[in-house]
Design an enzyme around this catalytic site. Sequence first.
Site, short mmCIF file in Angstrom:
data_model
loop_
_atom_site.label_atom_id
_atom_site.label_comp_id
_atom_site.label_asym_id
_atom_site.label_seq_id
_atom_site.Cartn_x
_atom_site.Cartn_y
_atom_site.Cartn_z
N LYS A 176 2.70 8.56 -5.88
CA LYS A 176 2.86 7.27 -5.20
C LYS A 176 3.66 7.42 -3.91
O LYS A 176 3.32 6.83 -2.86
CB LYS A 176 3.56 6.27 -6.14
CG LYS A 176 4.01 4.97 -5.47
CD LYS A 176 2.85 4.17 -4.90
CE LYS A 176 3.31 3.02 -4.02
NZ LYS A 176 4.13 2.04 -4.70
N LYS A 246 12.76 2.41 2.35
CA LYS A 246 13.27 2.92 1.07
C LYS A 246 12.30 3.95 0.50
O LYS A 246 12.70 5.05 0.10
CB LYS A 246 13.47 1.74 0.12
CG LYS A 246 13.94 2.11 -1.27
CD LYS A 246 12.79 2.21 -2.27
CE LYS A 246 12.05 0.89 -2.46
NZ LYS A 246 10.96 1.01 -3.48
#
Length: 296
Positions: A176, A246
């Site tokens: 991911k 992030k």
Amino acid sequence: MSSVPRTLGFIGLGVMGEPMCRNLKRKSGCKVLAHDRDPAPLARLQAEGVVALDSLAALARRSDVILMSLPSGEVVRQVCEGPEGLLALARPGQVIIDLSTSPVALTRELAAAFASKGARFLDAPVARTRAAAEAGTLSIMVGGEREHFKGIEPLLACMASDITHCGPVGCGQVVKIMNNMVLFETVVAFSEAKAIGEKAGVDAGLLFDAMSKGSADSFALRNHGMKAALPGDFPERAFSVRYALKDLEYALQLAADTGIDARGARVVQQWFEAAIASGEGDKYHPVISRLIAGMA
């Protein structure tokens, strides 16, 4: 689904979590409990038959399988390691699934901690848009032992049309995070092309349309480019620059851990930091196209 009745707990009902929880309730045939600090999504889901709980501990005690959709690894750690968190209340046979995008090292650390309690922890971060979350057509990348993956696959199929077993715990997060890194770098690439093309006299809409018919075509171009960068539509409460940064920092940490010089990712980091410095941090992350064009 298994014929054995199961109670599912869902933590985190944000932009992606709420529609995922709704699809679980509609399709799983299981009792679904939910917890979030915001009462609004809880109220909406109650109309679907989801049981709202105001206590994380109550959810942990009553759930056989717990799914988390949280904004960061830091929040995942807080939910798991707090004094009345999931780890303190874990019991043998309980399954915890992290649908969030979290650091690989944290994922493996938590998996070991839950295993010591006889519980199983799997990473299953999701990809694609809120519209895909609503339609139940997400892509989910899973890390965990194959037999454990097979046990949760029917639940994930309530939320996703594509489910990939990526390997042992943590590998779902690796895939991911790399997916997002490539997405972000592609956003920079088409933003540069748009800025250069316009200044060289080519209409940006024509440029993107032609690119979509050639070897530069991509999901990012068709969605983040044509639907956001081209019309200049960068709403808040979408996948913001801050959230994107992030995830990118997780990618850069992985690059450092593996000894890879990820220069392209560092360029994206500079644009994200510039967007935050200019006050655009809460907007949909393709907003960096405005900065790249020199419009901010």
